[in-house]
Design a protein around this motif. Structure first.
Motif, PDB file in Angstrom:
ATOM      1  N   GLU A  69       0.867  -1.172   0.028  1.00  0.00           N
ATOM      2  CA  GLU A  69       0.101  -0.030   0.087  1.00  0.00           C
ATOM      3  C   GLU A  69       0.923   1.130  -0.059  1.00  0.00           C
ATOM      4  OE1 GLU A  69      -3.486   1.958   2.743  1.00  0.00           O
ATOM      5  OE2 GLU A  69      -2.781   0.099   3.059  1.00  0.00           O
ATOM      6  N   ILE A  70       0.608   2.131  -1.053  1.00  0.00           N
ATOM      7  CA  ILE A  70       1.503   3.278  -1.154  1.00  0.00           C
ATOM      8  C   ILE A  70       0.492   4.470  -1.377  1.00  0.00           C
ATOM      9  CG2 ILE A  70       3.290   4.620  -2.488  1.00  0.00           C
ATOM     10  CD1 ILE A  70       4.304   1.785  -3.376  1.00  0.00           C
ATOM     11  N   ALA A  71       0.318   5.492  -0.371  1.00  0.00           N
ATOM     12  CA  ALA A  71      -0.650   6.490  -0.537  1.00  0.00           C
ATOM     13  C   ALA A  71      -2.144   6.187  -0.986  1.00  0.00           C
ATOM     14  CB  ALA A  71      -0.123   7.527  -1.333  1.00  0.00           C
ATOM     15  N   SER A  72      -2.542   5.254  -0.550  1.00  0.00           N
ATOM     16  CA  SER A  72      -4.047   4.688  -0.698  1.00  0.00           C
ATOM     17  C   SER A  72      -4.045   3.904  -1.997  1.00  0.00           C
ATOM     18  CB  SER A  72      -4.974   5.931  -0.606  1.00  0.00           C
ATOM     19  OG  SER A  72      -4.810   6.703  -1.746  1.00  0.00           O
ATOM     20  N   LEU A  73      -3.079   3.659  -2.569  1.00  0.00           N
ATOM     21  CA  LEU A  73      -3.001   2.748  -3.699  1.00  0.00           C
ATOM     22  C   LEU A  73      -2.506   1.374  -3.123  1.00  0.00           C
ATOM     23  CD1 LEU A  73      -1.443   4.914  -6.665  1.00  0.00           C
ATOM     24  CD2 LEU A  73      -3.891   4.720  -5.987  1.00  0.00           C
ATOM     25  N   ARG A  74      -3.337   0.393  -3.619  1.00  0.00           N
ATOM     26  CA  ARG A  74      -3.151  -1.123  -2.890  1.00  0.00           C
ATOM     27  C   ARG A  74      -2.775  -1.996  -4.170  1.00  0.00           C
ATOM     28  NH1 ARG A  74      -7.109  -2.832   1.795  1.00  0.00           N
ATOM     29  NH2 ARG A  74      -6.550  -1.372   3.343  1.00  0.00           N
ATOM     30  N   PHE A  75      -1.779  -2.772  -3.893  1.00  0.00           N
ATOM     31  CA  PHE A  75      -1.117  -3.654  -4.877  1.00  0.00           C
ATOM     32  C   PHE A  75      -0.958  -4.944  -4.217  1.00  0.00           C
ATOM     33  CE2 PHE A  75       0.269   0.536  -6.042  1.00  0.00           C
ATOM     34  CZ  PHE A  75      -0.226   0.852  -7.281  1.00  0.00           C
ATOM     35  N   VAL A  76      -1.087  -6.050  -5.052  1.00  0.00           N
ATOM     36  CA  VAL A  76      -0.646  -7.457  -4.601  1.00  0.00           C
ATOM     37  C   VAL A  76       0.735  -8.014  -5.314  1.00  0.00           C
ATOM     38  CG1 VAL A  76      -1.594  -9.853  -4.465  1.00  0.00           C
ATOM     39  CG2 VAL A  76      -3.125  -8.058  -4.134  1.00  0.00           C
ATOM     40  N   PHE A  77       1.623  -8.344  -4.522  1.00  0.00           N
ATOM     41  CA  PHE A  77       2.643  -8.779  -5.113  1.00  0.00           C
ATOM     42  C   PHE A  77       2.615 -10.409  -5.190  1.00  0.00           C
ATOM     43  CE2 PHE A  77       7.216  -9.999  -4.947  1.00  0.00           C
ATOM     44  CZ  PHE A  77       7.669  -9.047  -5.935  1.00  0.00           C
ATOM     45  N   LEU A  78       2.801 -10.831  -6.654  1.00  0.00           N
ATOM     46  CA  LEU A  78       2.600 -12.393  -6.879  1.00  0.00           C
ATOM     47  C   LEU A  78       3.941 -12.616  -7.479  1.00  0.00           C
ATOM     48  CD1 LEU A  78      -0.764 -12.271  -8.631  1.00  0.00           C
ATOM     49  CD2 LEU A  78      -0.181 -12.718  -6.140  1.00  0.00           C
ATOM     50  N   ILE A  79       4.615 -13.819  -7.092  1.00  0.00           N
ATOM     51  CA  ILE A  79       5.877 -14.236  -7.497  1.00  0.00           C
ATOM     52  C   ILE A  79       5.718 -15.418  -8.587  1.00  0.00           C
ATOM     53  CG2 ILE A  79       8.174 -15.149  -6.519  1.00  0.00           C
ATOM     54  CD1 ILE A  79       7.764 -13.609  -3.958  1.00  0.00           C
ATOM     55  N   ASN A  80       6.486 -15.475  -9.326  1.00  0.00           N
ATOM     56  CA  ASN A  80       6.571 -16.627 -10.133  1.00  0.00           C
ATOM     57  C   ASN A  80       7.529 -17.914  -9.654  1.00  0.00           C
ATOM     58  OD1 ASN A  80       6.721 -18.301 -12.466  1.00  0.00           O
ATOM     59  ND2 ASN A  80       7.445 -16.971 -13.796  1.00  0.00           N
ATOM     60  N   GLN A  81       6.731 -18.600  -9.060  1.00  0.00           N
ATOM     61  CA  GLN A  81       7.333 -19.511  -8.071  1.00  0.00           C
ATOM     62  C   GLN A  81       8.362 -20.505  -8.821  1.00  0.00           C
ATOM     63  OE1 GLN A  81       7.220 -19.574  -4.785  1.00  0.00           O
ATOM     64  NE2 GLN A  81       5.461 -18.378  -4.694  1.00  0.00           N
ATOM     65  N   GLU A  82       7.896 -21.025 -10.037  1.00  0.00           N
ATOM     66  CA  GLU A  82       8.598 -21.977 -10.825  1.00  0.00           C
ATOM     67  C   GLU A  82       9.939 -21.221 -11.318  1.00  0.00           C
ATOM     68  OE1 GLU A  82       6.620 -22.897 -14.061  1.00  0.00           O
ATOM     69  OE2 GLU A  82       4.864 -24.092 -12.967  1.00  0.00           O
ATOM     70  N   LEU A  83      10.051 -19.873 -11.837  1.00  0.00           N
ATOM     71  CA  LEU A  83      11.296 -19.272 -12.231  1.00  0.00           C
ATOM     72  C   LEU A  83      12.081 -19.067 -11.114  1.00  0.00           C
ATOM     73  CD1 LEU A  83      12.754 -18.079 -14.527  1.00  0.00           C
ATOM     74  CD2 LEU A  83      11.677 -15.989 -14.489  1.00  0.00           C
ATOM     75  N   ILE A  84      11.592 -18.651  -9.909  1.00  0.00           N
ATOM     76  CA  ILE A  84      12.457 -18.477  -8.732  1.00  0.00           C
ATOM     77  C   ILE A  84      13.056 -19.707  -8.177  1.00  0.00           C
ATOM     78  CG2 ILE A  84      12.418 -17.405  -6.437  1.00  0.00           C
ATOM     79  CD1 ILE A  84      12.178 -15.448  -8.483  1.00  0.00           C
ATOM     80  N   ALA A  85      12.298 -20.967  -8.333  1.00  0.00           N
ATOM     81  CA  ALA A  85      13.158 -22.082  -7.894  1.00  0.00           C
ATOM     82  C   ALA A  85      14.196 -22.487  -8.763  1.00  0.00           C
ATOM     83  CB  ALA A  85      11.877 -23.407  -7.998  1.00  0.00           C
ATOM     84  N   LEU A  86      13.861 -22.118  -9.999  1.00  0.00           N
ATOM     85  CA  LEU A  86      15.180 -22.367 -10.883  1.00  0.00           C
ATOM     86  C   LEU A  86      16.171 -21.563 -10.713  1.00  0.00           C
ATOM     87  CD1 LEU A  86      13.336 -22.711 -14.468  1.00  0.00           C
ATOM     88  CD2 LEU A  86      14.267 -24.535 -13.022  1.00  0.00           C
ATOM     89  N   ILE A  87      16.048 -20.206 -10.338  1.00  0.00           N
ATOM     90  CA  ILE A  87      17.099 -19.283  -9.921  1.00  0.00           C
ATOM     91  C   ILE A  87      17.915 -19.758  -8.627  1.00  0.00           C
ATOM     92  CG2 ILE A  87      17.437 -16.619  -9.211  1.00  0.00           C
ATOM     93  CD1 ILE A  87      15.531 -15.738 -11.021  1.00  0.00           C
ATOM     94  N   ARG A  88      16.891 -20.310  -7.649  1.00  0.00           N
ATOM     95  CA  ARG A  88      17.720 -20.696  -6.444  1.00  0.00           C
ATOM     96  C   ARG A  88      18.610 -21.697  -6.814  1.00  0.00           C
ATOM     97  NH1 ARG A  88      12.481 -20.535  -2.538  1.00  0.00           N
ATOM     98  NH2 ARG A  88      12.339 -18.181  -2.317  1.00  0.00           N
ATOM     99  N   SER A  89      17.998 -22.860  -7.601  1.00  0.00           N
ATOM    100  CA  SER A  89      19.019 -23.915  -7.729  1.00  0.00           C
ATOM    101  C   SER A  89      20.216 -23.474  -8.603  1.00  0.00           C
ATOM    102  CB  SER A  89      18.120 -25.100  -8.472  1.00  0.00           C
ATOM    103  OG  SER A  89      17.669 -24.400  -9.958  1.00  0.00           O
ATOM    104  N   GLU A  90      20.102 -22.733  -9.441  1.00  0.00           N
ATOM    105  CA  GLU A  90      21.185 -22.023 -10.444  1.00  0.00           C
ATOM    106  C   GLU A  90      22.313 -21.337  -9.295  1.00  0.00           C
ATOM    107  OE1 GLU A  90      23.513 -21.985 -13.721  1.00  0.00           O
ATOM    108  OE2 GLU A  90      21.703 -22.983 -13.408  1.00  0.00           O
ATOM    109  N   ALA A  91      21.583 -20.766  -8.367  1.00  0.00           N
ATOM    110  CA  ALA A  91      22.509 -20.208  -7.430  1.00  0.00           C
ATOM    111  C   ALA A  91      23.253 -21.025  -6.278  1.00  0.00           C
ATOM    112  CB  ALA A  91      21.812 -18.962  -6.613  1.00  0.00           C
ATOM    113  N   ALA A  92      22.588 -22.202  -6.340  1.00  0.00           N
ATOM    114  CA  ALA A  92      23.030 -23.113  -5.420  1.00  0.00           C
ATOM    115  C   ALA A  92      24.092 -23.914  -5.967  1.00  0.00           C
ATOM    116  CB  ALA A  92      22.151 -23.980  -4.859  1.00  0.00           C
TER     117      ALA A  92
END
Length: 451
Positions: A423-446
């Protein structure tokens, strides 16, 4: 011709004249028997007004008019009217003006001038007449405005400066002094007596009262004798107030035959010592086992319901997204989505900036497309993806950013999770994460060994 006409009129009016009119009587006005009466002459108008004024004042009446035009009044009989044929000639005769008397003519009564009512006293502000009377009596008793401010209870609260200004105004301002005196004179005697009973005691009065012994308890006659022996010292309105004030002096051990009792012990008991003496065990309430058991069961039940709702939250979120048609389409390049009510912002780089776009300032996410953004800074915040697959938002603006209801102030940062509400100055947003792509990034980093 004129002489012959006057002689004819005198011959006609002579034999019809009645007995002589005595002096001091008002002659009757001759009236016509016709339906329309003739107008009065000027001399008749003046005579009738003089006659009315003399009757009203009870003074001597004007003398009768000389000549034959006036009819007889009083005496014995009634006046004989001329025949109808000669009535017209007689009415045309103009009577001569009355001869001037030795004294001045009676003056017309003048209208009595209404006396103007005395002007009502103007508004004296917060100071009432009772306050002025109480102030004057108290100052005459104590000769100290500070004592008056501390000991006298007025109709409203006055500061010491206000009391000083009012006293100087009563002394040196003639207008205020006059208005105040007029208002005090209009007070009811009972109100004056009540005010006088509140007058402060002077030092001389208190010195005489302290001489009265504390034992045996004096009666009312004792104070009456004291008042009669010292009439110049005591205030004239003192009655039972002497006994009441003496009782207060005895209560606080201020009489001459009283001594202040010393404190028991060497140490003075303060609040902390008294608090330590209290037994906390006696202050505790008796435990109610039945009530505690019911509260424990209710708490366990509520926690179980909250846990079930948290587990079902993801399924309800998918159901709501399918109904509203706002299911995010993640592709191979979209890391996360910042979804608002009107637009969706796709995060396709590891770091994006949030704020309000202007001609001189270009940013990645223009929040003005969602709604009114005039309260948002040009560079409000930064969302950054770390190597371990975690998202963080940093506030770089003046206004706070709320993440799931928690404020993030300027210069601070906070971790973003999936379905986090931003919420920023009465404007509301929902933050959605691409779980599949983030899992690939984590495995690549590991695999590469990045922290």
């Amino acid at each position: 011709m004129a002489t012959s006409r006057s002689e004819d009129e005198e011959s006609l009016a002579g034999p019809k004249r009645g007995p002589a009119t005595p002096v001091g009587t008002v002659p009757k006005r001759r009236s016509s028997s016709r339906f329309i009466k003739r107008r009065k002459f000027d001399d008749e108008l003046v005579e009738s007004s003089l006659a009315k004024s003399s009757r009203a004042k009870g003074g001597p009446e004007p003398p009768p008019r000389p000549g034959g035009a006036a009819g007889p009044a009083g005496g014995g009989g009634a006046a004989a009217e001329p025949p109808p044929g000669e009535r017209k000639k007689v009415s045309r005769a103009v009577p001569p003006p009355p001869p001037p008397g030795p004294g001045p003519p009676p003056a017309l009564p003048k209208r009595l001038k209404k006396s103007k009512p005395s002007p009502a006293p103007r508004d004296l502000g917060r100071w009432k007449p009772a306050d002025d009377l109480l102030l004057i009596n108290a100052v005459l008793q104590t000769n100290d405005l500070t004592s008056v401010h501390l000991g006298v209870k007025f109709s409203c609260r006055f500061t010491l400066r206000e009391i000083q200004e009012r006293w100087y105004s009563l002394l040196y301002d003639p207008v205020i002094c006059k208005l105040s005196c007029q208002a005090m004179r209009q007070l009811h005697p009972e109100a004056v007596a009540a005010i006088q009973s509140k007058v402060l005691f002077s030092k001389a009065e208190e010195q005489l009262l302290t001489r009265v012994p504390s034992s045996p308890v004096p009666s009312l006659d004792t104070f009456q004798e004291l008042l009669q022996r010292h009439p110049a010292v005591f205030y004239p309105a003192r009655t039972k107030a002497l006994q009441l004030h003496w009782q207060l002096l005895r209560q606080y051990h201020l009489l001459q035959d009283q001594t202040v009792q010393p404190l028991q012990g060497d140490q003075v008991l303060n609040f902390s010592d008294a608090e330590e003496l209290l037994d906390d065990g006696k202050l505790r309430d008796v435990r109610d086992e039945v009530l505690e058991h019911e509260l424990t069961v209710a708490d366990r039940r509520q926690k179980r319901e909250i846990r079930q709702l948290e587990q079902e939250l993801h399924r309800w979120q998918v159901l709501v997204d399918s109904i509203t048609g706002m299911i995010p389409d993640f592709d191979s390049q979209t890391l996360a989505v910042l979804r608002g009510r009107m637009v969706r912002y796709l995060m396709r780089s590891r770091e994006i900036t949030l704020g309000r776009a202007t001609k001189d300032n270009q940013i990645d996410v223009d929040l003005a497309l969602e709604g009114p953004a005039w309260k948002i800074s040009r560079k409000q915040g930064v969302i950054k993806l770390k190597n371990n697959g975690e998202f963080f938002i940093a506030n770089e603006g003046r206004r706070p950013i709320f993440i799931d209801g928690r404020p993030v102030l300027g210069g601070s940062k906070w971790k973003l999770s999936n379905n986090s509400v931003v919420e920023i100055a009465s404007l509301r947003f929902v933050f959605l994460i691409n779980q599949e792509l983030i899992a690939l990034i984590r495995s690549e980093a590991a695999r590469l060994g990045h922290p």
